[in-house]
Design a protein around this motif. Structure first.
Motif, short mmCIF file in Angstrom:
data_model
loop_
_atom_site.label_atom_id
_atom_site.label_comp_id
_atom_site.label_asym_id
_atom_site.label_seq_id
_atom_site.Cartn_x
_atom_site.Cartn_y
_atom_site.Cartn_z
N ILE A 103 0.84 -1.20 0.00
CA ILE A 103 0.00 0.00 0.00
C ILE A 103 0.88 1.25 0.00
CG2 ILE A 103 -1.63 1.33 1.40
CD1 ILE A 103 -2.87 -1.36 2.22
N GLU A 104 1.92 1.24 0.81
CA GLU A 104 2.83 2.39 0.85
C GLU A 104 3.52 2.58 -0.50
OE1 GLU A 104 5.53 1.76 4.05
OE2 GLU A 104 3.98 1.93 5.58
N GLU A 105 3.91 1.48 -1.12
CA GLU A 105 4.56 1.56 -2.42
C GLU A 105 3.61 2.16 -3.47
OE1 GLU A 105 6.20 -1.58 -5.71
OE2 GLU A 105 6.53 -2.05 -3.59
N GLN A 106 2.36 1.73 -3.44
CA GLN A 106 1.38 2.27 -4.38
C GLN A 106 1.13 3.75 -4.10
OE1 GLN A 106 -2.07 -0.21 -4.10
NE2 GLN A 106 -1.20 -1.81 -5.42
N ALA A 107 1.12 4.12 -2.83
CA ALA A 107 0.92 5.53 -2.49
C ALA A 107 2.09 6.37 -3.01
CB ALA A 107 0.78 5.69 -0.98
N LYS A 108 3.30 5.86 -2.89
CA LYS A 108 4.47 6.58 -3.42
C LYS A 108 4.36 6.74 -4.94
CE LYS A 108 7.93 5.31 0.03
NZ LYS A 108 9.19 4.58 0.26
N LEU A 109 3.95 5.68 -5.62
CA LEU A 109 3.81 5.76 -7.07
C LEU A 109 2.75 6.80 -7.46
CD1 LEU A 109 4.00 2.00 -8.12
CD2 LEU A 109 5.67 3.79 -8.58
N MET A 110 1.65 6.81 -6.74
CA MET A 110 0.60 7.78 -7.03
C MET A 110 1.11 9.20 -6.79
SD MET A 110 -2.06 6.24 -8.15
CE MET A 110 -3.34 7.45 -7.95
N GLN A 111 1.86 9.39 -5.72
CA GLN A 111 2.41 10.70 -5.41
C GLN A 111 3.39 11.14 -6.50
OE1 GLN A 111 4.53 10.84 -1.73
NE2 GLN A 111 4.22 13.04 -1.49
N GLU A 112 4.23 10.22 -6.96
CA GLU A 112 5.16 10.55 -8.05
C GLU A 112 4.41 10.92 -9.32
OE1 GLU A 112 7.88 7.33 -8.60
OE2 GLU A 112 8.71 7.51 -6.58
N MET A 113 3.34 10.21 -9.61
CA MET A 113 2.55 10.53 -10.80
C MET A 113 1.93 11.91 -10.67
SD MET A 113 0.72 6.87 -11.62
CE MET A 113 -0.46 7.61 -12.70
N GLN A 114 1.43 12.23 -9.49
CA GLN A 114 0.86 13.56 -9.27
C GLN A 114 1.92 14.64 -9.44
OE1 GLN A 114 -2.21 14.56 -8.90
NE2 GLN A 114 -3.07 12.50 -8.91
N GLN A 115 3.12 14.39 -8.92
CA GLN A 115 4.21 15.36 -9.06
C GLN A 115 4.57 15.56 -10.53
OE1 GLN A 115 7.34 13.86 -6.60
NE2 GLN A 115 6.47 14.67 -4.70
N ARG A 116 4.62 14.49 -11.29
CA ARG A 116 4.93 14.60 -12.72
C ARG A 116 3.87 15.42 -13.44
NH1 ARG A 116 6.18 8.34 -13.95
NH2 ARG A 116 7.90 8.10 -12.49
N LYS A 117 2.61 15.16 -13.12
CA LYS A 117 1.53 15.91 -13.75
C LYS A 117 1.64 17.39 -13.41
CE LYS A 117 -1.92 12.27 -14.14
NZ LYS A 117 -3.26 11.80 -13.72
N LYS A 133 2.19 20.54 -15.90
CA LYS A 133 1.30 21.71 -15.91
C LYS A 133 2.10 22.99 -15.71
CE LYS A 133 -2.93 19.48 -14.34
NZ LYS A 133 -3.92 19.39 -13.26
N LYS A 134 3.10 22.96 -14.81
CA LYS A 134 3.90 24.15 -14.54
C LYS A 134 4.77 24.52 -15.73
CE LYS A 134 4.20 23.67 -9.54
NZ LYS A 134 5.09 23.39 -8.41
N SER A 135 5.21 23.52 -16.47
CA SER A 135 6.08 23.82 -17.61
C SER A 135 5.29 24.43 -18.76
CB SER A 135 6.80 22.56 -18.08
OG SER A 135 5.88 21.64 -18.63
N GLY A 136 3.98 24.37 -18.71
CA GLY A 136 3.16 25.00 -19.73
C GLY A 136 2.89 24.11 -20.92
N THR A 137 3.23 22.88 -20.85
CA THR A 137 2.97 21.97 -21.96
C THR A 137 1.49 21.63 -21.98
OG1 THR A 137 5.14 21.01 -21.61
CG2 THR A 137 3.63 19.79 -23.01
N ASN A 138 0.90 21.76 -23.15
CA ASN A 138 -0.52 21.42 -23.28
C ASN A 138 -0.66 19.92 -23.46
OD1 ASN A 138 -1.28 24.08 -23.11
ND2 ASN A 138 -1.20 24.40 -25.33
N LEU A 139 -1.50 19.34 -22.65
CA LEU A 139 -1.75 17.92 -22.78
C LEU A 139 -2.79 17.69 -23.86
CD1 LEU A 139 -1.94 16.84 -19.04
CD2 LEU A 139 -0.05 16.53 -20.61
N MET A 140 -2.52 16.74 -24.69
CA MET A 140 -3.47 16.41 -25.74
C MET A 140 -4.47 15.41 -25.20
SD MET A 140 -0.94 15.97 -29.00
CE MET A 140 -2.23 15.30 -29.96
N PRO A 141 -5.74 15.57 -25.55
CA PRO A 141 -6.71 14.58 -25.10
C PRO A 141 -6.37 13.22 -25.71
CG PRO A 141 -7.81 16.49 -26.08
CD PRO A 141 -6.35 16.66 -26.29
N GLY A 142 -6.42 12.22 -24.88
CA GLY A 142 -6.09 10.87 -25.34
C GLY A 142 -4.60 10.66 -25.46
#
Length: 125
Positions: free
Chosen positions: A95-109, A113-122
């Motif tokens: 569970i802790e490992e999955q939480a870390k992965l989710m946190q890393e994914m959120q940080q990447r997102k 967003k901060k870098s200003g790159t537009n995400l393409m749908p899909g």
């Protein structure tokens, strides 16, 4: 009235019958039951091949199981309590490992967003 004489013939028959059941039954089962090799030879070739392929993995699993049991038995507490605690620790670790992965994914997102790159749908993110 005099006491009845002991019926030694009946006791002899009972002893022979009991001995036959107690010794003869297990001996018969031992004689009739096939060995592992005989069972293996009765498999069809595909099952024999699959069994040989899985043999190493099953042996490793069994060795790991025995090692865990030995580790659990070193404690003063019952083995099932130790096994339950180890399973709980393993689950919480996942569970802790999955939480870390989710946190890393959120940080990447957020970085994207901060870098200003537009995400393409899909897109891939």
């Amino acid at each position: 009235m005099p006491p009845k004489p002991t019926n030694w013939r009946m006791y002899g028959k009972m002893a022979v019958a009991g001995l036959t059941c107690c010794v003869g039954g297990p001996a018969l089962i031992y004689y009739i039951s096939p060995t592992e090799e005989e069972l293996f030879l009765k498999y069809n070739p595909e099952l024999q091949k699959r069994s040989l392929e899985n043999r190493v993995g099953k042996q490793e699993d069994f060795d790991n199981f025995v090692a865990r049991l030995k580790e659990y038995s070193k404690s003063d507490r019952p083995i099932w309590v130790e096994a339950e605690e180890a399973a709980r620790k393993k689950r919480s670790g996942k569970i802790e490992e999955q939480a870390k992965l989710m946190q890393e994914m959120q940080q990447r997102k957020e970085e994207i967003k901060k870098s200003g790159t537009n995400l393409m749908p899909g897109g891939s993110l």
